[in-house]
Design a protein around this motif. Structure first.
Motif, PDB file in Angstrom:
ATOM      1  N   ASN A  32       0.825  -1.211   0.000  1.00 48.83           N
ATOM      2  CA  ASN A  32       0.000   0.000   0.000  1.00 48.83           C
ATOM      3  C   ASN A  32       0.859   1.261   0.000  1.00 48.83           C
ATOM      4  O   ASN A  32       0.511   2.274  -0.621  1.00 48.83           O
ATOM      5  N   THR A  33       2.001   1.204   0.658  1.00 50.51           N
ATOM      6  CA  THR A  33       2.868   2.386   0.762  1.00 50.51           C
ATOM      7  C   THR A  33       3.621   2.645  -0.531  1.00 50.51           C
ATOM      8  O   THR A  33       3.789   3.798  -0.941  1.00 50.51           O
ATOM      9  N   ILE A  34       4.082   1.604  -1.203  1.00 50.19           N
ATOM     10  CA  ILE A  34       4.956   1.793  -2.360  1.00 50.19           C
ATOM     11  C   ILE A  34       4.187   2.093  -3.638  1.00 50.19           C
ATOM     12  O   ILE A  34       4.621   2.919  -4.441  1.00 50.19           O
ATOM     13  N   TYR A  35       3.056   1.445  -3.854  1.00 53.92           N
ATOM     14  CA  TYR A  35       2.411   1.656  -5.148  1.00 53.92           C
ATOM     15  C   TYR A  35       1.736   3.019  -5.216  1.00 53.92           C
ATOM     16  O   TYR A  35       1.563   3.674  -4.205  1.00 53.92           O
ATOM     17  N   ILE A  36       1.397   3.466  -6.440  1.00 48.99           N
ATOM     18  CA  ILE A  36       1.001   4.845  -6.737  1.00 48.99           C
ATOM     19  C   ILE A  36       0.112   5.439  -5.647  1.00 48.99           C
ATOM     20  O   ILE A  36      -0.869   4.839  -5.229  1.00 48.99           O
ATOM     21  N   PRO A  37       0.484   6.637  -5.130  1.00 50.04           N
ATOM     22  CA  PRO A  37      -0.163   7.173  -3.927  1.00 50.04           C
ATOM     23  C   PRO A  37      -1.685   7.263  -4.006  1.00 50.04           C
ATOM     24  O   PRO A  37      -2.389   6.643  -3.229  1.00 50.04           O
ATOM     25  N   CYS A  38      -2.212   8.048  -4.915  1.00 49.99           N
ATOM     26  CA  CYS A  38      -3.657   8.224  -4.973  1.00 49.99           C
ATOM     27  C   CYS A  38      -4.015   8.840  -6.323  1.00 49.99           C
ATOM     28  O   CYS A  38      -3.146   9.260  -7.089  1.00 49.99           O
ATOM     29  N   ILE A  39      -5.302   8.919  -6.578  1.00 49.43           N
ATOM     30  CA  ILE A  39      -5.766   9.376  -7.888  1.00 49.43           C
ATOM     31  C   ILE A  39      -5.431  10.860  -8.109  1.00 49.43           C
ATOM     32  O   ILE A  39      -5.138  11.285  -9.240  1.00 49.43           O
ATOM     33  N   ALA A  44       1.325   7.401 -16.411  1.00 52.84           N
ATOM     34  CA  ALA A  44       0.945   5.985 -16.473  1.00 52.84           C
ATOM     35  C   ALA A  44       2.167   5.097 -16.283  1.00 52.84           C
ATOM     36  O   ALA A  44       2.092   4.056 -15.611  1.00 52.84           O
ATOM     37  N   ALA A  45       3.302   5.510 -16.858  1.00 50.49           N
ATOM     38  CA  ALA A  45       4.522   4.696 -16.713  1.00 50.49           C
ATOM     39  C   ALA A  45       4.978   4.653 -15.262  1.00 50.49           C
ATOM     40  O   ALA A  45       5.360   3.587 -14.750  1.00 50.49           O
ATOM     41  N   ILE A  46       4.947   5.803 -14.569  1.00 50.60           N
ATOM     42  CA  ILE A  46       5.338   5.822 -13.156  1.00 50.60           C
ATOM     43  C   ILE A  46       4.372   4.993 -12.324  1.00 50.60           C
ATOM     44  O   ILE A  46       4.784   4.227 -11.439  1.00 50.60           O
ATOM     45  N   SER A  47       3.064   5.110 -12.630  1.00 51.30           N
ATOM     46  CA  SER A  47       2.071   4.326 -11.893  1.00 51.30           C
ATOM     47  C   SER A  47       2.332   2.842 -12.091  1.00 51.30           C
ATOM     48  O   SER A  47       2.321   2.061 -11.120  1.00 51.30           O
ATOM     49  N   ALA A 102       4.361  -2.448 -10.092  1.00 49.93           N
ATOM     50  CA  ALA A 102       5.237  -3.609 -10.254  1.00 49.93           C
ATOM     51  C   ALA A 102       6.254  -3.684  -9.118  1.00 49.93           C
ATOM     52  O   ALA A 102       6.532  -4.768  -8.576  1.00 49.93           O
ATOM     53  N   LEU A 103       6.806  -2.522  -8.743  1.00 48.05           N
ATOM     54  CA  LEU A 103       7.800  -2.490  -7.663  1.00 48.05           C
ATOM     55  C   LEU A 103       7.168  -2.916  -6.344  1.00 48.05           C
ATOM     56  O   LEU A 103       7.766  -3.691  -5.575  1.00 48.05           O
ATOM     57  N   ALA A 104       5.949  -2.421  -6.082  1.00 46.63           N
ATOM     58  CA  ALA A 104       5.269  -2.772  -4.830  1.00 46.63           C
ATOM     59  C   ALA A 104       5.001  -4.266  -4.754  1.00 46.63           C
ATOM     60  O   ALA A 104       5.192  -4.895  -3.700  1.00 46.63           O
ATOM     61  N   LEU A 105       4.552  -4.847  -5.874  1.00 49.71           N
ATOM     62  CA  LEU A 105       4.275  -6.288  -5.869  1.00 49.71           C
ATOM     63  C   LEU A 105       5.564  -7.093  -5.689  1.00 49.71           C
ATOM     64  O   LEU A 105       5.593  -8.085  -4.961  1.00 49.71           O
ATOM     65  N   ALA A 106       6.628  -6.649  -6.358  1.00 47.25           N
ATOM     66  CA  ALA A 106       7.897  -7.375  -6.234  1.00 47.25           C
ATOM     67  C   ALA A 106       8.424  -7.311  -4.807  1.00 47.25           C
ATOM     68  O   ALA A 106       8.795  -8.343  -4.208  1.00 47.25           O
TER      69      ALA A 106
END
Length: 662
Positions: free
Chosen positions: A612-619, A635-638, A643-647
């Motif tokens: 929750n902390t690493i993936y894209i903050p909010c809309i 979109a690329a950063i999101s 991907a980084l958060a899941l990894a």
């Protein structure tokens, strides 16, 4: 003289009866002059091929419609940074009818260099001798009339922060359009001779041939000149002259011309400066810039900025929420029930109008406006430059320069103003790296998840471990991007001027001009997103996402499937994730799942909070990322952060299990 602001132009080039460009060195008050002339009715546009924004607005003066361009600060027209290139292209390609050169009266010699170059190129110039109040405090007295006589252009003393002289400046700019051009700098006989050889080969053009010849001698190529300003024959002659100079061991032509122009600027400045004055506030300035005392002061300022956003923002957000709950929320509910009854449509409207607008208000006023007030004070006082220099070495390892320090720290309060603050960075590469790193910094909403879940169930050590993990991810990401992206961190070349007292009207105007952009960008995106998420939730369609998410959520992350759904909804606001997680768990597992510990282990809570902390903050963050970097990069950063958060989340799950925790 009536001066009024009218409709802003959306792009460059723009139309109008006349065009006036505001040019000058950085930090001389150009934007303050611009705001004084146009109020808040301006827009920004990217000059074609750059990401540097140029502010544009129109004003009506004595019946004429005047388009005013606030160009990026530049010391000369031959600079290579992106902002300097934007200023150069706007001047050479647009050829404004007049150029208002804004000069810092406390540093006249350095500022005059650009004026002399503008005059060489045949621009009709009016000079604003700005910061005359600051000059007076230092005991500096400049003979503006004599300066105007030497340059052959009108000179208007101004104090832009108090709107003194700015209207007269615009009137003079209108007047110079019909006057002969000002005096041109006379160089040594050798330089004049070389310029004459190139000048003889040039075709007719609205820019004087001598100015174009000097530009060719300074640059030695046609590549950076607008079409038609010079020809191949003249460029070849300029290259031949440069070779001749090199063969006889003479000074390179660009340096020779720049040196003579600087000497002329110094001569004029000395002649018109009646009293040189003495610098003020140097004791505090020396303490702030000396590493042994400046670094502790910087840490204190960063801590104050963080506290202002984190604690102050949270307090203001709570007040806004309370007011909204007592007034707007009941009214929205009553009108919705009256119009559509107590059904699905009403509940979806509550998601969109109630929760969506509240989300914008609790970010916009407490965090965005507060941050911009703090940033404006730091900018106008001159401390932002000091902070940039002190942190430049550290930021350089992440592909940034010292200007990124304040936005990165501000991201710990709220990602939205921090990303908007990245505009202080000058290159697209820096903004891309900075935007990615700010998106990873735990904001106050994500801290609420960490404290509310990890610290509550696993203790403060687990919360600290999570913060350290995220810090390592941020540093590794910056280090990696710095090596993967083409280019390098630009050198930090900036003036550190003595501290000034920011004026409240100037700070408020600047803060509001920046903050209002958030409203126009974020409100539509957050509202539409809120309606979509509400419709998915209230119609039960959200359940359809459980099965596709199962291999990732259950298989890779080791979390219950219901947790994946709340991660989707958390893009509206991160602190909603915990509430939604419990609500969906109760729906799925029954009332026994009314607390996280009933259906998740401490390790699962840690993994959930980490993802929750690493993936894209909010809309809202996605919306401002798109505004600053464009939708594709947003979109690329999101996608990268997801991907980084899941990894990282999957690896954390396995590492915790391997170490025997949980």
């Amino acid at each position: 003289m009536p001066v009024g602001c009218h409709d802003a132009q959306p792009r460059i080039p723009i139309s109008g009866d006349l065009q006036v460009a505001l040019a000058g060195n950085p930090n001389v008050g150009k934007s303050t002059v611009f705001n004084s002339l146009t109020g808040l009715g301006s827009s920004t546009a990217n000059y074609p091929g750059t990401t540097v924004e140029v502010s544009v607005a129109t004003a009506r003066v004595n019946g004429s419609r005047v388009t005013i361009l606030d160009l990026p600060g530049t010391y000369a027209l031959s600079g290579h940074t992106e902002d300097q290139q934007a200023a150069r292209r706007a001047l050479l390609e647009e050829r404004p009818d007049a150029v208002a050169a804004i000069l810092d009266a406390t540093n006249l010699a350095r500022n005059l260099y650009l004026v002399l170059q503008l005059l060489d190129l045949g621009f009709r110039v009016v000079v604003a001798l700005n910061l005359t109040d600051e000059a007076a405090r230092r005991g500096i007295h400049i003979d503006a009339g004599h300066l105007g006589a030497l340059l052959g252009v009108p000179v208007v003393p101004t104090i832009a922060t108090r709107r003194r002289g700015t209207a007269e400046l615009l009137t003079e700019a209108m007047g110079v359009v019909r006057r002969p051009m000002g005096s041109m700098c006379r160089y040594s006989a050798e330089v004049e001779g070389m310029a004459a050889r190139v000048e003889a080969l040039l075709d007719d053009h609205e820019v004087p041939a001598r100015g174009r010849a000097l530009l060719l001698l300074e640059e030695g190529t046609l590549d950076r000149l607008p079409s038609g300003m010079a020809n191949e024959e003249a460029a070849a002659e300029a290259a031949a002259i440069a070779r001749e100079a090199s063969e006889r061991g003479a000074e390179p032509l660009p340096l020779a011309i720049a040196r003579e122009r600087h000497l002329e600027a110094d001569r004029i400045a000395r002649e018109v400066t009646l009293r040189p004055g003495t610098p003020q506030h140097l004791h505090l300035w020396r303490l702030a810039t000396r590493p042994s005392t400046g670094v502790p002061m910087l840490l204190a300022v960063l801590a104050a900025t963080f506290a202002g956003l984190f604690w102050g923002g949270s307090l203001l957000a709570g007040l806004v929420e309370t007011l909204w709950a007592r007034t707007a929320s009941p009214a929205i509910a009553a009108v919705s029930v009256w119009a559509f009854g107590d059904g699905v449509i009403t509940r979806i409207l509550k998601w969109g109008l109630d929760a969506g607008l509240l989300a914008v208000l609790t970010v916009g006023i407490p965090y965005v406006l507060t941050f911009y007030l703090l940033l404006s004070i730091l900018e106008d006082s001159g401390y932002l430059n000091v902070a940039a220099v002190l942190t430049d070495r550290l930021m350089g390892r992440l592909g940034l320069n010292g200007r990124a320090a304040i936005p990165l720290v501000a991201g710990a309060g709220c990602s939205v103003p921090a990303i908007l603050g990245l505009r202080v960075l000058r290159t697209e590469r820096e903004r891309l790296i900075g935007g990615t790193l700010v998106a990873l910094v735990p904001c106050s909403a994500r801290t609420a998840v960490i404290v509310g879940a990890v610290a509550y169930l696993g203790g403060w050590r687990a919360a600290v471990l999570l913060y350290l993990t995220v810090a390592a991810v941020i540093l590794a990401t910056g280090w990696g991007l710095n090596r993967l992206l083409p280019g390098r961190a630009p050198d930090l070349i900036m003036e550190i001027f003595p501290f000034r007292w920011p004026t409240p009207p100037g700070v408020l105007r600047k803060a509001w001009a920046r903050a209002r952009e958030f409203v126009t960008v974020a409100v539509p995106v957050v509202l539409v997103g809120s309606f979509v998420l509400g419709a998915l939730y209230e119609t039960g369609l959200v359940r359809l996402a459980e099965r596709p998410l199962a291999p990732i959520v259950e298989g890779w992350l080791g979390l219950p499937a219901v947790a994946g759904l709340t991660l989707i909804f958390a893009v509206l606001r991160k602190e909603l994730a915990l509430q939604l997680l419990v609500a969906l768990a109760v729906m799925q597992y029954g009332s026994g799942a009314s607390s996280l510990s009933a259906f998740m282990t401490p390790n699962q809570v840690f993994t959930y909070a980490l993802v929750n902390t690493i993936y894209i903050p909010c809309i809202a963050t996605m919306a401002v990322l798109a505004k600053v970097l464009g939708w594709r990069r947003s979109a690329a950063i999101s996608g990268f952060t997801i991907a980084l958060a899941l990894a990282v989340g999957g690896l954390a799950t396995r590492l915790l299990a391997l170490l025997g925790f949980g």
